[in-house]
Design a protein around this motif. Structure first.
Motif, PDB file in Angstrom:
ATOM      1  N   ASP A   1       0.860  -1.196   0.000  1.00 23.00           N
ATOM      2  CA  ASP A   1       0.000   0.000   0.000  1.00 23.00           C
ATOM      3  C   ASP A   1       0.887   1.234   0.000  1.00 23.00           C
ATOM      4  O   ASP A   1       1.417   1.646   1.033  1.00 23.00           O
ATOM      5  CB  ASP A   1      -0.888  -0.008   1.262  1.00 23.00           C
ATOM      6  CG  ASP A   1      -1.410   1.384   1.584  1.00 23.00           C
ATOM      7  OD1 ASP A   1      -1.591   1.690   2.790  1.00 23.00           O
ATOM      8  OD2 ASP A   1      -1.580   2.194   0.648  1.00 23.00           O
ATOM      9  N   ALA A   2       1.048   1.799  -1.196  1.00 24.20           N
ATOM     10  CA  ALA A   2       1.901   2.993  -1.347  1.00 24.20           C
ATOM     11  C   ALA A   2       1.096   4.101  -1.986  1.00 24.20           C
ATOM     12  O   ALA A   2       1.583   4.848  -2.848  1.00 24.20           O
ATOM     13  CB  ALA A   2       3.124   2.660  -2.180  1.00 24.20           C
ATOM     14  N   MET A   3      -0.159   4.243  -1.538  1.00 20.06           N
ATOM     15  CA  MET A   3      -0.998   5.283  -2.140  1.00 20.06           C
ATOM     16  C   MET A   3      -0.719   6.639  -1.496  1.00 20.06           C
ATOM     17  O   MET A   3      -0.434   7.622  -2.151  1.00 20.06           O
ATOM     18  CB  MET A   3      -2.471   4.914  -1.967  1.00 20.06           C
ATOM     19  CG  MET A   3      -2.855   3.668  -2.743  1.00 20.06           C
ATOM     20  SD  MET A   3      -4.629   3.371  -2.686  1.00 20.06           S
ATOM     21  CE  MET A   3      -4.764   2.520  -1.122  1.00 20.06           C
ATOM     22  N   LEU A   4      -0.770   6.626  -0.144  1.00 20.50           N
ATOM     23  CA  LEU A   4      -0.608   7.913   0.547  1.00 20.50           C
ATOM     24  C   LEU A   4       0.222   7.708   1.806  1.00 20.50           C
ATOM     25  O   LEU A   4       0.059   6.732   2.523  1.00 20.50           O
ATOM     26  CB  LEU A   4      -1.987   8.440   0.971  1.00 20.50           C
ATOM     27  CG  LEU A   4      -2.907   8.816  -0.193  1.00 20.50           C
ATOM     28  CD1 LEU A   4      -4.322   8.907   0.266  1.00 20.50           C
ATOM     29  CD2 LEU A   4      -2.428  10.082  -0.810  1.00 20.50           C
ATOM     30  N   GLY A   5       1.060   8.647   2.077  1.00 17.27           N
ATOM     31  CA  GLY A   5       1.842   8.593   3.324  1.00 17.27           C
ATOM     32  C   GLY A   5       1.530   9.855   4.115  1.00 17.27           C
ATOM     33  O   GLY A   5       0.360  10.187   4.324  1.00 17.27           O
TER      34      GLY A   5
ATOM     35  N   ALA B   1       2.057  -1.712   4.363  1.00 15.45           N
ATOM     36  CA  ALA B   1       1.854  -0.270   4.099  1.00 15.45           C
ATOM     37  C   ALA B   1       3.199   0.440   4.120  1.00 15.45           C
ATOM     38  O   ALA B   1       4.055   0.153   4.977  1.00 15.45           O
ATOM     39  CB  ALA B   1       0.925   0.340   5.142  1.00 15.45           C
ATOM     40  N   VAL B   2       3.363   1.374   3.208  1.00 12.49           N
ATOM     41  CA  VAL B   2       4.585   2.192   3.124  1.00 12.49           C
ATOM     42  C   VAL B   2       4.398   3.433   3.997  1.00 12.49           C
ATOM     43  O   VAL B   2       3.470   4.200   3.797  1.00 12.49           O
ATOM     44  CB  VAL B   2       4.855   2.616   1.661  1.00 12.49           C
ATOM     45  CG1 VAL B   2       6.066   3.538   1.590  1.00 12.49           C
ATOM     46  CG2 VAL B   2       5.049   1.386   0.793  1.00 12.49           C
ATOM     47  N   ASP B   3       5.247   3.536   5.027  1.00 12.29           N
ATOM     48  CA  ASP B   3       5.292   4.667   5.961  1.00 12.29           C
ATOM     49  C   ASP B   3       4.082   4.715   6.893  1.00 12.29           C
ATOM     50  O   ASP B   3       4.236   4.803   8.099  1.00 12.29           O
ATOM     51  CB  ASP B   3       5.446   6.009   5.222  1.00 12.29           C
ATOM     52  CG  ASP B   3       6.060   7.079   6.122  1.00 12.29           C
ATOM     53  OD1 ASP B   3       5.892   8.257   5.842  1.00 12.29           O
ATOM     54  OD2 ASP B   3       6.694   6.712   7.140  1.00 12.29           O
ATOM     55  N   VAL B   4       2.894   4.665   6.359  1.00 13.02           N
ATOM     56  CA  VAL B   4       1.670   4.675   7.178  1.00 13.02           C
ATOM     57  C   VAL B   4       0.554   4.113   6.292  1.00 13.02           C
ATOM     58  O   VAL B   4       0.554   4.359   5.076  1.00 13.02           O
ATOM     59  CB  VAL B   4       1.358   6.118   7.657  1.00 13.02           C
ATOM     60  CG1 VAL B   4       1.140   7.070   6.494  1.00 13.02           C
ATOM     61  CG2 VAL B   4       0.145   6.144   8.572  1.00 13.02           C
ATOM     62  N   PRO B   5      -0.383   3.343   6.843  1.00  9.16           N
ATOM     63  CA  PRO B   5      -1.467   2.844   5.983  1.00  9.16           C
ATOM     64  C   PRO B   5      -2.218   4.029   5.354  1.00  9.16           C
ATOM     65  O   PRO B   5      -2.481   5.042   6.034  1.00  9.16           O
ATOM     66  CB  PRO B   5      -2.363   2.079   6.955  1.00  9.16           C
ATOM     67  CG  PRO B   5      -1.473   1.708   8.095  1.00  9.16           C
ATOM     68  CD  PRO B   5      -0.523   2.867   8.236  1.00  9.16           C
ATOM     69  N   SER B   6      -2.533   3.915   4.075  1.00  7.46           N
ATOM     70  CA  SER B   6      -3.182   5.046   3.386  1.00  7.46           C
ATOM     71  C   SER B   6      -4.514   5.378   4.038  1.00  7.46           C
ATOM     72  O   SER B   6      -5.328   4.498   4.310  1.00  7.46           O
ATOM     73  CB  SER B   6      -3.394   4.683   1.912  1.00  7.46           C
ATOM     74  OG  SER B   6      -2.121   4.490   1.316  1.00  7.46           O
ATOM     75  N   GLY B   7      -4.693   6.646   4.304  1.00 11.91           N
ATOM     76  CA  GLY B   7      -5.933   7.105   4.927  1.00 11.91           C
ATOM     77  C   GLY B   7      -5.845   7.143   6.436  1.00 11.91           C
ATOM     78  O   GLY B   7      -6.807   7.485   7.111  1.00 11.91           O
TER      79      GLY B   7
HETATM   80  K   LIG Z   1       0.818   4.182   2.485  1.00 13.45           K
END
Ligand SMILES: [K+]
Ligand SMILES: NC(=O)C1=CN([C@@H]2O[C@H](COP(=O)(O)OP(=O)(O)OC[C@H]3O[C@@H](n4cnc5c(N)ncnc54)[C@H](O)[C@@H]3O)[C@@H](O)[C@H]2O)[C@H](O)CC1
Length: 503
Positions: free
Chosen positions: A120-124, A151-157
């Motif tokens: 999951d690399a949609m939003l950080g 999730a990358v950095d933080v789960p999106s949303g």
């Molecule tokens: K993310």
């Protein structure tokens, strides 16, 4: 533990130290790839769902490392809408390397297949508000898969600071099994039932230890601010000296305060006014600050954001008594400098003070100092916790400590030419202006907590002191460029705006 705002500052400081974001992204992506490897076997299908910012960029890098996995990179949006150079360059490298990619214009067309792992690399940390399309539908699609979600950095949303959905409780957000976050843990991740990996991405400790351009992000001029939102400052000082209060006041104006008033004894009022038509001078009867002025100054201070008290006041007993009694009653925010400093340790006040002693004044307050900057940092943070106020100790390396002693930062800007008289007055005025600014985030409705910007909060005093030391030193360095060590304090004032806004 690090907040998103501090992370952005540290990121910028790292870049200023010569560690550019693209290098950090390479390390971030590699860390994500290692997590994917640990959760899958060679040949497994891995779907990387990517947004158009650097969060997506991290996954473009990760995909490049996962040559022995069956990867597909799904970009939510058109490639030309990728928002940053470093993400775009990594996307183009994937395309050139013929790594399988999909660009998804309409979220209904998103087909993730049945991968073993979804990244999951949609939003950080760049997320704001509830998930919009196509991320919203994509998040639901990711949640519905029978796959390990990383999730990358933080789960999106999810808001990395609170762990809550950015769209408010119950809003759509990715439910991750694992989160790979960077450089330091994020406060909100503990609230999730995901496993968290904190990846070291090569940000030097100096990016946190020393002030840098990142420390000014919190003071960016809010484009739609109105008069007064950038702070009103009252300088209280003068008596034996006339230059000091004028230097502080003019510095406060140049460092962004909208309105600056000077309350000073009548005998110097005309001279102070003479320094600059931009100052509003309020004269106090007599030749020295004294307890007779308490009521008048308390009135003047009542509607100001910050009081700067001490410049040029001298050490007459009546003036020191004035400061002691003023601070005992004052419940606002004040920068305390010069001869006013000595009363701070003994006065019991509700005020939020930022003290700006040099090392001799620190000792005069009962604090200790040391030649070694790190040792000095520990001594200053202990003293700040003891007196319960923010302390900025000037020196070759300025040391700034928060009022609870939890945070300490060192400032390396500045030069020996700044030992000339008056630079401390400029610093006090600069810190006063920054401490008088409203925190842009609270000045409008904050999407994450949906808190309406009722009474906008002032910026963090520790941040204001650190940024003030940094900017004052930059202005001093610019002055030294122009005038060598023959610089004088007034050379700093007109260089403050450039130091603050053109970094
Ligand atoms: K993310
Ligand atoms: N030092 C570090 O921590 C590093 C972090 N890195 C990664 O960079 C991201 C932050 O990247 P940024 O470009 O600032 O933002 P995002 O990619 O998180 O998102 C911006 C992107 O998303 C759109 N957007 C914003 N809100 C929404 C919404 N509610 N719904 C839909 N879309 C939204 C916005 O328009 C932008 O297009 C950080 O998390 C790390 O992963 C770097 O790799 C380097 C070092």
């Amino acid at each position: 533990m690090i907040s998103s705002e501090r992370m952005a500052a540290v990121d910028a400081n790292a870049a200023a130290l010569g560690v550019p974001r693209k290098q950090l992204m390479e390390s971030s992506g590699n860390a994500v790839a290692q997590e994917v490897r640990a959760a899958s076997d060679p040949g497994d299908a891995v779907a990387l769902v990517c947004g158009r910012g650097n969060n997506g960029g991290d996954a473009f890098v990760a995909a490049r490392f996962l040559a022995d996995r069956d990867v597909t990179v799904h970009l939510l949006g058109r490639p030309e809408s990728i928002g940053t150079d470093i993400a775009r360059e990594n996307w183009e490298a994937l395309r050139a390397a013929e790594v399988p990619t999909e660009t998804v214009a309409d979220s209904a067309a998103l087909d993730l297949g049945s991968p073993a792992v979804v990244v999951d690399a949609m939003l950080g940390t760049g997320v704001s508000g509830a998930l919009r399309e196509p991320e919203r539908t994509a998040a639901a699609a990711v949640n519905s898969l029978d796959a390990t979600v990383i999730a990358v950095d933080v789960p999106s949303g999810v808001d990395a600071d609170t762990g809550r959905p950015t769209g408010g409780d119950g809003a759509v957000a990715v439910e991750a099994d694992r989160v790979v976050t960077f450089h330091d843990a994020k406060p909100g991740l503990d609230r999730l039932d995901a496993g968290v990996t904190v990846a070291d991405i090569g940000i030097p400790a100096a990016a946190e230890r020393y002030t840098g351009p990142g420390d000014l992000l919190a003071f960016g001029r809010d484009p739609d601010s109105h008069k007064g939102e950038n702070g009103e400052v009252l300088v209280v000082g003068g008596g034996p000296y006339t230059g000091a209060p004028a230097l502080s006041a003019r510095a406060a104006l140049r460092a962004g305060a909208d309105l600056v008033r000077v309350a000073c004894p009548a005998n110097v009022a005309d001279e102070v006014q003479g320094y600059s038509a931009d100052l509003i001078v309020r004269r106090l009867p007599g030749e020295r600050l004294s307890p007779d002025h308490l009521e008048r100054v308390a009135d003047l201070a009542a509607d100001r954001d910050v009081v700067v008290i001490g410049p040029g006041m001298g050490d007459a007993a009546a003036s020191v008594e004035f400061v002691r009694r003023f601070l005992a009653e004052f419940a606002g925010r004040a920068v305390v400098d010069a001869d006013a400093l000595r009363v701070v340790p003994e006065v019991d006040t509700d005020a939020e003070l930022i003290c700006t002693p040099h090392q001799g004044e620190l000792r005069g307050m009962g604090g200790e100092t040391a030649a070694d900057p790190t040792e000095r940092a520990d001594l200053v943070r202990a003293f700040a916790a003891e007196v319960g106020h923010t302390i900025l100790v000037k020196g070759r390396y300025d040391v700034i400590a928060s009022d609870d002693g939890e945070r300490v930062r060192q400032n390396r800007t500045g030069n020996p030419g700044m030992t000339v008289g008056g630079t401390g007055d400029v610093l006090a005025g600069t810190v006063g202006a920054l401490a008088a600014q409203t925190d842009p985030r609270t000045a409008q409705t904050d999407p994450r907590t949906a808190r309406t910007g009722t009474e906008p909060a002032l910026t963090d005093p520790f941040q204001a002191a650190a940024a003030g030391a940094y900017v004052n030193g930059l202005a001093g360095d610019a002055a030294a460029e122009a005038n060598g060590h023959g610089l004088v304090a007034t050379d700093l004032i007109d260089r403050l705006p450039h130091a603050l806004y053109d970094e």
